[in-house]
Design a protein around this motif. Structure first.
Motif, PDB file in Angstrom:
ATOM      1  N   SER A 165      -4.386  -5.981  -0.003  1.00 25.52           N
ATOM      2  CA  SER A 165      -5.771  -5.490  -0.111  1.00 25.52           C
ATOM      3  C   SER A 165      -5.795  -3.983  -0.328  1.00 25.52           C
ATOM      4  CB  SER A 165      -6.553  -5.858   1.148  1.00 25.52           C
ATOM      5  OG  SER A 165      -6.554  -7.255   1.350  1.00 25.52           O
ATOM      6  N   PHE A 166      -4.925  -3.252   0.406  1.00 28.92           N
ATOM      7  CA  PHE A 166      -4.882  -1.795   0.242  1.00 28.92           C
ATOM      8  C   PHE A 166      -4.439  -1.398  -1.166  1.00 28.92           C
ATOM      9  CE2 PHE A 166      -4.294  -0.662   5.020  1.00 28.92           C
ATOM     10  CZ  PHE A 166      -5.606  -1.032   5.229  1.00 28.92           C
ATOM     11  N   SER A 167      -3.568  -2.214  -1.781  1.00 27.91           N
ATOM     12  CA  SER A 167      -3.126  -1.890  -3.144  1.00 27.91           C
ATOM     13  C   SER A 167      -4.291  -1.973  -4.131  1.00 27.91           C
ATOM     14  CB  SER A 167      -1.994  -2.822  -3.579  1.00 27.91           C
ATOM     15  OG  SER A 167      -2.466  -4.147  -3.755  1.00 27.91           O
ATOM     16  N   CYS A 168      -5.271  -2.829  -3.842  1.00 29.98           N
ATOM     17  CA  CYS A 168      -6.443  -2.952  -4.716  1.00 29.98           C
ATOM     18  C   CYS A 168      -7.378  -1.745  -4.592  1.00 29.98           C
ATOM     19  CB  CYS A 168      -7.228  -4.226  -4.385  1.00 29.98           C
ATOM     20  SG  CYS A 168      -6.302  -5.733  -4.652  1.00 29.98           S
ATOM     21  N   ILE A 169      -7.300  -1.046  -3.442  1.00 24.99           N
ATOM     22  CA  ILE A 169      -8.194   0.100  -3.246  1.00 24.99           C
ATOM     23  C   ILE A 169      -7.930   1.171  -4.294  1.00 24.99           C
ATOM     24  CG2 ILE A 169      -8.799   1.979  -1.647  1.00 24.99           C
ATOM     25  CD1 ILE A 169      -8.345   0.051   0.637  1.00 24.99           C
ATOM     26  N   GLY A 170      -6.650   1.351  -4.671  1.00 19.30           N
ATOM     27  CA  GLY A 170      -6.331   2.329  -5.713  1.00 19.30           C
ATOM     28  C   GLY A 170      -7.054   2.026  -7.017  1.00 19.30           C
ATOM     29  N   VAL A 171      -7.082   0.745  -7.410  1.00 21.91           N
ATOM     30  CA  VAL A 171      -7.785   0.335  -8.635  1.00 21.91           C
ATOM     31  C   VAL A 171      -9.277   0.615  -8.510  1.00 21.91           C
ATOM     32  CG1 VAL A 171      -8.384  -1.636 -10.088  1.00 21.91           C
ATOM     33  CG2 VAL A 171      -6.066  -1.409  -9.206  1.00 21.91           C
ATOM     34  N   VAL A 172      -9.844   0.276  -7.362  1.00 18.95           N
ATOM     35  CA  VAL A 172     -11.279   0.489  -7.148  1.00 18.95           C
ATOM     36  C   VAL A 172     -11.620   1.977  -7.219  1.00 18.95           C
ATOM     37  CG1 VAL A 172     -13.152   0.248  -5.475  1.00 18.95           C
ATOM     38  CG2 VAL A 172     -11.529  -1.613  -5.799  1.00 18.95           C
ATOM     39  N   PHE A 201       0.641  -1.735  -8.299  1.00 18.71           N
ATOM     40  CA  PHE A 201       0.985  -3.021  -8.918  1.00 18.71           C
ATOM     41  C   PHE A 201       2.204  -3.651  -8.253  1.00 18.71           C
ATOM     42  CE2 PHE A 201       3.833  -5.092 -12.028  1.00 18.71           C
ATOM     43  CZ  PHE A 201       3.121  -6.276 -12.164  1.00 18.71           C
ATOM     44  N   ILE A 202       3.230  -2.851  -7.972  1.00 19.15           N
ATOM     45  CA  ILE A 202       4.438  -3.401  -7.324  1.00 19.15           C
ATOM     46  C   ILE A 202       4.093  -3.976  -5.952  1.00 19.15           C
ATOM     47  CG2 ILE A 202       6.679  -2.766  -6.351  1.00 19.15           C
ATOM     48  CD1 ILE A 202       6.884  -0.675  -8.633  1.00 19.15           C
ATOM     49  N   ILE A 203       3.267  -3.254  -5.200  1.00 18.18           N
ATOM     50  CA  ILE A 203       2.855  -3.751  -3.878  1.00 18.18           C
ATOM     51  C   ILE A 203       2.050  -5.040  -4.029  1.00 18.18           C
ATOM     52  CG2 ILE A 203       1.443  -3.231  -1.853  1.00 18.18           C
ATOM     53  CD1 ILE A 203       2.116  -0.248  -2.368  1.00 18.18           C
ATOM     54  N   PHE A 204       1.139  -5.060  -5.013  1.00  8.71           N
ATOM     55  CA  PHE A 204       0.313  -6.260  -5.226  1.00  8.71           C
ATOM     56  C   PHE A 204       1.194  -7.442  -5.615  1.00  8.71           C
ATOM     57  CE2 PHE A 204      -2.495  -9.163  -7.381  1.00  8.71           C
ATOM     58  CZ  PHE A 204      -3.682  -9.058  -6.676  1.00  8.71           C
TER      59      PHE A 204
END
Length: 331
Positions: A165-172, A201-204
């Motif tokens: 979920s935290f990896s998606c915060i960067g995209v947002v 992306f790697i974390i996701f």
């Protein structure tokens, strides 16, 4: 009335497509495994084994549905469905392509069911519910191996859901929107997020492997120590539902990676093919990567899995948010 009819047709079409995807994917996975292991894979049922998935489906359909003694019958029977529904619900907000117009009636159709302004939050919340099917199936089986598989799954989900979920915060933060449609449109012209968020992306990707219980993170069904884990006591179509859930989850994770990091339906303008084809090709490539990973890497020990989740991925995801925040403020 026409809008409601169009939405119903979209739901039916997407459900049918997603429901039948495990048939070609099981064949593809067996072929990938065969070639990685220097053998041919399925070859006996139909030309090049093309009918093998149908033979497996017929076999599972006619096998006896066994319920273990002293199992919680109601929970045991409902658990596969509880795990399956959330992975299907994820597709309600996934954009598969750009708009197109139906000839004759001149009606513009969007290639998604709903464009939610909190789309990414919806996906993360719904996808996380699937673990309840695994936990209930493990607990209701009256088997210590199935119970341990369910407990492992819940601990694994908590450990990796945070980093994912935290990896998606960067995209947002880069896109400044929670809508999946806006996220795809912001990447038009090869401005894909994977170039701006490589660590995210790697974390996701690693978190996604753990979320869908794929090797090297398939500890909930570890054949070596748990004898298939949470679905050890399942047979017939209820076992097939768990397998169906696993394959659909792999597709949904690949779809999300394409939407968040690979530009969705965006492709090179010098190759004039529809955007939906680009979308499908990207998803197929990522599915192949998932399969390649399964037959290339060994399974981690459980303590190693926990260490990777809490001591590596979670701190890295926080560092990614910090770096992204500084970059957004500066540029």
């Amino acid at each position: 009335m026409l809008e409601v009819l169009i939405i119903i047709i979209k739901v039916v079409v997407i459900t049918l497509v997603v429901f039948t995807l495990p048939l070609p994917l099981t064949y593809m996975e067996r072929k990938v495994a065969g070639h990685i292991q220097v053998r041919l894979g399925p070859m006996r049922v139909g030309p090049h084994g093309l009918l093998q998935p149908f033979a497996d489906m017929v076999k599972l359909f006619f096998k006896e549905d066994v319920v273990p003694a002293k199992a919680d019958v109601w929970l045991f029977k409902i658990a596969p469905v509880v795990g399956m529904i959330p992975v299907f619900a994820v597709f309600a907000t996934v954009p598969f392509g750009d708009k197109f117009t139906i000839p004759f009636i001149n009606k513009e159709i969007t290639m998604y069911i709903a464009d939610m302004n909190v789309g990414i939050l919806y996906v993360l919340a719904i996808a996380g519910l699937s673990v309840y099917g695994i936990i209930l199936g493990g607990w209701a089986s009256n088997s210590k191996y199935a119970m341990l598989g369910g407990l492992r799954s819940s601990a694994q989900m908590i450990s990796y859901e945070l980093a994912l979920s935290f990896s998606c915060i960067g995209v947002v933060m880069v896109v400044n929107s929670l809508s999946l449609v806006d996220i795809v449109k912001s990447q038009a012209g090869w401005h894909w997020n994977v170039f701006y968020q490589p660590l995210g992306f790697i974390i996701f990707f690693i978190g996604g492997l753990a979320e869908i219980n794929r090797i090297p993170f398939d500890l909930p069904e570890d054949e070596g120590t748990l004898g298939a884990g949470y679905h050890a006591e399942y047979s017939s179509m209820r076992f097939a539902f768990f397998m169906l859930t696993e394959y659909v989850a792999m597709v949904s994770m690949s779809v999300l990676m394409v939407v968040l990091y690979f530009g969705g339906w965006d492709g090179p303008s010098f190759i004039p093919i529809p955007g939906i084809i680009w979308f499908v090709l990207k998803v197929l490539f990522l599915i192949y990567v998932f399969m390649w990973t399964r037959f290339t890497y060994p399974r981690y020990r459980y303590d190693q899995l926990m260490n990777i989740g809490w001591k590596i991925l979670l701190p890295l995801s926080l560092v990614n948010i910090l770096i992204t925040g500084l970059a957004v403020v500066k540029w």
